[in-house]
Design an enzyme around this catalytic site. Sequence first.
Site, PDB file in Angstrom:
ATOM      1  N   HIS A 363      60.586  19.180 -14.059  1.00  0.00           N
ATOM      2  CA  HIS A 363      60.048  19.599 -12.869  1.00  0.00           C
ATOM      3  C   HIS A 363      59.383  18.666 -12.385  1.00  0.00           C
ATOM      4  CE1 HIS A 363      59.955  23.938 -13.029  1.00  0.00           C
ATOM      5  NE2 HIS A 363      59.940  23.944 -14.208  1.00  0.00           N
ATOM      6  N   LYS A 561      51.761  14.903  -2.381  1.00  0.00           N
ATOM      7  CA  LYS A 561      51.942  15.838  -1.575  1.00  0.00           C
ATOM      8  C   LYS A 561      51.490  15.695  -0.141  1.00  0.00           C
ATOM      9  CE  LYS A 561      52.155  19.115  -5.152  1.00  0.00           C
ATOM     10  NZ  LYS A 561      53.520  19.835  -4.949  1.00  0.00           N
ATOM     11  N   THR A 663      58.375  25.599  -3.740  1.00  0.00           N
ATOM     12  CA  THR A 663      58.611  26.785  -3.718  1.00  0.00           C
ATOM     13  C   THR A 663      57.888  27.435  -2.666  1.00  0.00           C
ATOM     14  OG1 THR A 663      57.169  27.495  -5.308  1.00  0.00           O
ATOM     15  CG2 THR A 663      59.727  27.469  -6.125  1.00  0.00           C
ATOM     16  N   LYS A 667      58.634  30.325   0.340  1.00  0.00           N
ATOM     17  CA  LYS A 667      57.697  31.445   1.021  1.00  0.00           C
ATOM     18  C   LYS A 667      57.475  31.546   2.388  1.00  0.00           C
ATOM     19  CE  LYS A 667      55.999  31.160  -3.815  1.00  0.00           C
ATOM     20  NZ  LYS A 667      55.065  30.255  -4.729  1.00  0.00           N
TER      21      LYS A 667
END
Length: 831
Positions: A363, A561, A663, A667
């Site tokens: 991951h 991020k 993910t 969404k």
Amino acid sequence: MTKKPDETLQFDRELFKRSVRYNVKTMFRKNIEDASSQEIFQAASYAIKDVIVDNWMRTQKEYEKKDPKMVYYMSMEFLMGRALGNNLINLKAYKDVAECLDELGMDINVIEDEEPDAALGNGGLGRLAACFLDSLATLGYGAYGCGIRYKYGMFKQQIRDGYQVEVPDNWLENGNPFELRRPEYTKEVKFGGYINVYKDENGKDVFKHEGYQAVRAVPFDIPIVGYGNGIVNTLRIWDAEPVECFQLDSFDKGDYQKAVEQENLARNIVEVLYPNDNHYAGKELRLKQQYFFISASVQEAVAKYMRTHDDIRNFHEKVTFQLNDTHPTVAVAELMRILMDEYGLSWDEAWDVTNKTCAYTNHTIMSEALEKWPIELFQRMLPRIYQIVEEINRRFIIEIERKYPRETGITDEKIRKMAIMYDGQVKMAHLAIVAGYSVNGVARLHTEILKNQELRDFYEMFPEKFNNKTNGITQRRFLLHANPLLADWVTDRIGDGWITDLSKISKLKSAADDANARKEFMDIKYRNKVRLAKYIKENNGVDVDPNSIFDVQVKRLHEYKRQLLNILHVMYLYNLIKDNPGMQFYPRTFIFGAKAAAGYKNAKLTIKLINSVADVINNDKSIGGKLKVVFIENYRVSNAEIIFAASDVSEQISTASKEASGTGNMKFMLNGAITLGTMDGANVEIVEEVGAENAVIFGLSSDEVIAYENNHSYNPMEIYNADPDIRRVLNQLVDGTYSPDDHERFRTLFNSLLNTESTDVADRYFILKDFRSYAYAQKQIENFYTDSNRWAKAAILNVAASGKFTSDRTIQQYVDEIWHLDTVKLPKKKQ
């Protein structure tokens, strides 16, 4: 256009109402009129649990009869969210129960809000695991999730004076109505001590673990309900209990600490998710947690198999272990231990079974996130496991030397890069790759980077093991439950087949060219924005305009991020508006939500910066509400559902090459938000599906980032000196604009971007390098949104193109290409 419910799922409304009344009376000694919302939630949940248990028992009987191969999905995290609503959705009983509760004088939304989110996970890793369990049950595959029953989860986030404060998340305070304690499957897990070697009567070495501490692992089972098929699988989470609760003799002698020693050991293991491991005690506790749940899970998997089979050598034919990241990798050595020490297999026999049982999902691209343990700690804590890993490593080094003989001149370099034990560390990713039969990445780009960069040596040696499985999400949770207005609209237009086959949502494409459909879609989006605005007012005390662009970044807070890039750009926009009060500017609401790991200083300081900027901007009446900034406290699954449904812009702005998949991006897409992002992780595949004209992409490519990292040619100070807007924004970090009481508060963030004299790499995530490209992309978003027809069309096309990103597709690929499971269907109920 709703399908007739499966006869296994016929819902008896009158029985449900009677059950709720009965449960209120027997559990709380009250009439339903006097019960609190929490008491109604408990009563309703137990009523639904009765329905689920019938199907659970039928499912297990069918598994016993058919003896299908089972996957054990092993993960430190399962971010399940609330169970009641999801179970009702998958039972096809949500509307029935909502109406029943209404007849009893209750609002189902109020009742659902009484359920805390299960504190069993934190970020995308745990949410992926939850989606996978949902898909496995819905597709009819036998599966167990295996994890830990954390008492307090990671933490409950509170924001005090703009800072993140971690408080215990006491989610079990009122119990968990859907779990079942299964003491009959209790296992003993051993730590520490030493290994004595004896010879048996045949002269074979027998390894005996002595002088150890032990805890009892007691399983709690949570039902995982498949959609519309009656299948109920199991999430098995392990609680720790002392072998001996209280040592009275020690207490009587005055040794009070020893009297409760075992109790403290057990309690510590299951207290929190991811204990702070920037100190030795934290590392020790995390290793204990991992071995605790893995040992218990592997012991029970073997025992369950042997209850109905007679040859452990065929274990892999009926069982596969999927290791969700490196945390469960100790399963490799634990399975070897059980096969050799308890079932008498030779090393080669045990290795053959293990090699065909264990599969590994990677991951992370970042090497620093690939888990490593100090050898001293590993050996002391898990002495027998250490011996086994040491032997695996010894044999693997021989294999390396055979593959790359000394005359090649690269043998030592290969050993340095590939050995499982090297430089005082046990490298868990290396163990998983060497011992498993499959290694998969979680997005096409991620897998290619693993093969060509981080795990290149292993790919060169074991190319047949490597494969890609792009992540997915469950549309049942994140559209059907989270966004009922949009779900009903989709079903009215194309039928409800999308609920179990998301590829059918592509039929919506024609609606993008229908003016009436676009109007309906945007009206639904507006109503969802009103719902979120209400939540923000109630929880943040901030008024936000549902007519503004809702620009959202909600995810775990990590420097790669780049929440920092987002908030620096907000500061830049604020400067523009202040300098040009009359400029045309479409109102924007920037919404953040994230937890930072308790020991992650820069991440926590970024949260403080976001809140400090929000305080200044939200209270500046001179800008006329053109900008608002909101940080949503304690981001979790239940408020995420409200956020996704209301979002216009999906911020997926990680440094290219750093995000494995993502993910959250899926969404947002499913709910009709436009992706603003880099070509990173699954963004690449999202853009392929929806078309570049229906997303806004910016920034360096992954190849460019990797090239800069390899040649060390990037100097952010050059950008700082050359660009006055960027220089101004960065200077505002340290001139008191957002910290008038302490100009140095954000100095470490400033230094992280510019301090080229430090031993740390300055701006390692290329925030300044991508800043101008990001600012231009944000301007494109504004222009895009003001063309309402074009925006509505793009938003609908995002929903219509989301079919690939269902976890049902991902799981089917795991089944077809890795696990090779057989589907199981329940027989029809006898009338």
